[in-house]
Structures are given as structure tokens and as C-alpha cells.
Motif scaffolding. Structure first.
Motif, short mmCIF file in Angstrom:
data_model
loop_
_atom_site.label_atom_id
_atom_site.label_comp_id
_atom_site.label_asym_id
_atom_site.label_seq_id
_atom_site.Cartn_x
_atom_site.Cartn_y
_atom_site.Cartn_z
N GLU A 159 46.33 56.83 19.38
CA GLU A 159 45.15 56.24 20.01
C GLU A 159 45.40 55.91 21.48
N PRO A 160 44.32 55.88 22.31
CA PRO A 160 44.49 55.48 23.71
C PRO A 160 45.10 54.09 23.82
N ALA A 161 45.90 53.88 24.85
CA ALA A 161 46.57 52.59 25.03
C ALA A 161 45.56 51.45 25.14
N SER A 162 44.42 51.71 25.76
CA SER A 162 43.41 50.66 25.91
C SER A 162 42.84 50.23 24.56
N TRP A 211 34.49 56.83 18.56
CA TRP A 211 34.26 55.51 19.17
C TRP A 211 33.52 54.58 18.22
N LYS A 212 32.63 55.13 17.41
CA LYS A 212 32.00 54.30 16.38
C LYS A 212 33.06 53.82 15.38
N ARG A 213 33.96 54.71 15.03
CA ARG A 213 35.01 54.33 14.08
C ARG A 213 35.95 53.28 14.69
N ARG A 214 36.22 53.41 15.97
CA ARG A 214 37.04 52.38 16.63
C ARG A 214 36.34 51.03 16.65
N ALA A 215 35.01 51.04 16.77
CA ALA A 215 34.26 49.78 16.68
C ALA A 215 34.42 49.17 15.29
N GLU A 216 34.39 50.01 14.24
CA GLU A 216 34.64 49.52 12.89
C GLU A 216 36.01 48.84 12.82
N ARG A 217 37.01 49.46 13.41
CA ARG A 217 38.36 48.91 13.36
C ARG A 217 38.43 47.54 14.05
#
Length: 274
Positions: A254-257, A138-144
């Protein structure tokens, strides 16, 4: 990018400078966030500190306290109003759900509150963020999301906070996130140095669009960080991941959301630039 040109125009020079920005610090009451507030004031900036409604903090002159909550998106529009830069120092530990709700959704909702307006960003995540160990995803998704936002950014992945020896003050910037033991062997760094790097990056052209791990080794803290920033590789244009990262989190898994959030970030950026 236009926002950086405006920042540099305030001082008439590029690189690390003393331009007076309005900096929003998210996570301002945390152990790193408080030091970011101090460092930003020392650099001559104005500071807006986002503080949870239950928080009680005494600030130095030059700090505007604003009550809000990353888990309540309706409180974030006022927080981002008129700011030149945002430093994210918030973070949770251990719980995957907390990481999703705070580390990730807090960044997403802040970006949405900007409504496509570009500001300079510095995001603190963690060394080992690409190790696919639950909360780190989730931290990495925030980076994205930050990379997709179209705003100029610096993403800092610090090592273990304050595990450094007193003589370990020399910042070392790594890339590729290959240190993943989950122990201080991955690297150590003082909270004070993390704060300095985050704030210095806000007005440094050479820190733009960079992602790096930050650790400290034996030696002094240099006066100017521009050369260190310049020695790193910038992220590829339009890429979701850092330049040297392993491609081990494919978008189609990745999750659809999450995919929807990334699409919204890109669309909002395009509309905000019109």
C-alpha cells in the motif's frame, strides 16, 4: 463497546429499536443520502445533513442543515460535534483521483475530526469493491479506516441501484464479495432498501462489526432486519478487511500515506479511549 451500550440504554432493549440519536448524514443530498435522511426521521432520530456550500435543499422538520465539504477538512469538526452516529452515503464514479479525494479522504478526515471519539457508523461502498479496479481500491481503503477507527460500524456494499423489479424487495446479505462482473448480474437493490438497511444497522447489536453485500431478490421487505444481520459473520477483531474477503491488497504494498493514515486512526482511537 460503550457507545452501543449507551444507545441501547436509551430504549431499554437491544436490537433494532427507536432510540433517538443525532445522526450525521454525509452525502445527504445524494440519491441514497436523501432517503437515509427520510428513513432516519421515520425511525425517530434527529438528523444533521452535511451539505456543500453551493447546495440548496428543503428539509423536513427535524433536520439540521450544516454547510461543509468533505474536501475541506476544516469544515468537518462542527459537523461531527455531538453526533451519536454517522452514515456515509457519499461516492464518486469512474475517476480514481476523485475516489481518493472524496470517497477515501472524506472518510479519513471525518474520523480525524472526531479526535478518537467513538460513534456508531454506517458506511456505504459498493459490491465488487475488492476487485482491484482502480477507484474501488480507494473505497476499500475507506472501509479499512472505519475498521481501524475502533468505532462500532456496519459496512454495506450495495448492488446496482434501482435495477430491481417491483417484486424484488427481499434483502439478501452476501459476504466475500465474489460477484465482480461489473454489471447488474452482480445484484440489484432499490435505493430505498439501501437506506433502510443503513439506518436500521445504527441501533442493531447484530449489525455491529459486519461487512456485507446487499442485493434484493423476489419477496417482501421484512419488518425486522435483526435476523438477517445476525446470520452474517462479524469481521475479526483488529482486522483491516472483511471476514470473508480475498486477501488481495496486502498492506506492505500500500502507499506510504495510506499506511500512515491507518496508523493515525489506530493511535487516535487509543488516545480517545483513555
Amino acid at each position: 463497546m460503550r457507545i452501543l451500550e449507551e444507545i441501547y440504554a436509551k430504549t431499554g432493549r437491544k436490537g433494532c429499536s427507536m432510540s433517538r440519536l443525532l445522526v450525521l448524514v454525509i452525502g445527504a443530498t445524494g440519491s441514497v443520502g436523501r432517503l437515509v435522511v427520510d428513513e432516519a426521521l421515520r425511525a425517530g432520530h434527529r438528523v444533521r445533513a452535511l451539505v456543500r456550500p453551493s447546495g440548496r435543499t428543503a428539509w423536513a422538520d427535524g433536520v439540521e442543515e450544516l454547510r461543509g465539504d468533505l474536501t475541506r477538512p476544516e469544515t468537518l469538526e462542527c459537523a461531527v460535534d455531538g453526533v451519536d452516529a454517522i452514515v456515509f452515503t457519499h461516492g464518486t464514479y469512474g475517476s480514481v483521483e476523485a475516489a481518493r479525494r472524496v470517497d477515501y479522504s472524506g472518510v479519513r478526515d471525518t474520523l480525524l475530526a472526531l479526535k478518537g471519539r467513538r460513534v456508531r457508523m454506517a458506511l456505504m461502498t459498493a459490491i465488487g469493491v475488492t476487485d482491484r479496479k482502480g477507484a474501488h481500491d480507494w473505497k476499500r481503503r475507506a472501509e479499512r479506516l472505519v475498521r481501524a477507527s475502533g468505532s462500532p460500524y456496519t459496512i454495506v456494499r450495495p448492488g446496482w441501484f434501482d435495477y430491481n423489479e417491483p417484486q424484488q424487495q427481499r434483502p439478501v446479505l452476501l459476504q466475500g464479495d465474489r460477484r465482480q462482473t461489473g454489471t447488474p448480474r452482480d445484484g440489484v437493490v432499490s435505493r430505498r432498501l439501501i437506506a433502510r438497511v443503513l439506518v436500521a444497522g445504527l441501533v442493531s447489536k447484530t449489525a455491529e462489526l459486519r461487512t456485507f453485500e446487499l442485493v434484493a431478490e423476489t419477496g417482501p421487505d421484512p419488518e425486522d432486519l435483526d435476523e438477517l444481520f445476525a446470520a452474517t459473520d462479524n469481521d475479526a477483531a483488529g482486522a483491516l478487511d472483511a471476514f470473508h474477503d480475498l486477501r488481495n491488497m496486502p498492506l506492505n504494498d500500500e502507499p506510504a500515506s495510506v499506511v500512515s493514515d491507518l496508523s493515525r486512526a489506530k493511535v487516535q482511537t487509543a488516545l480517545g479511549g483513555l
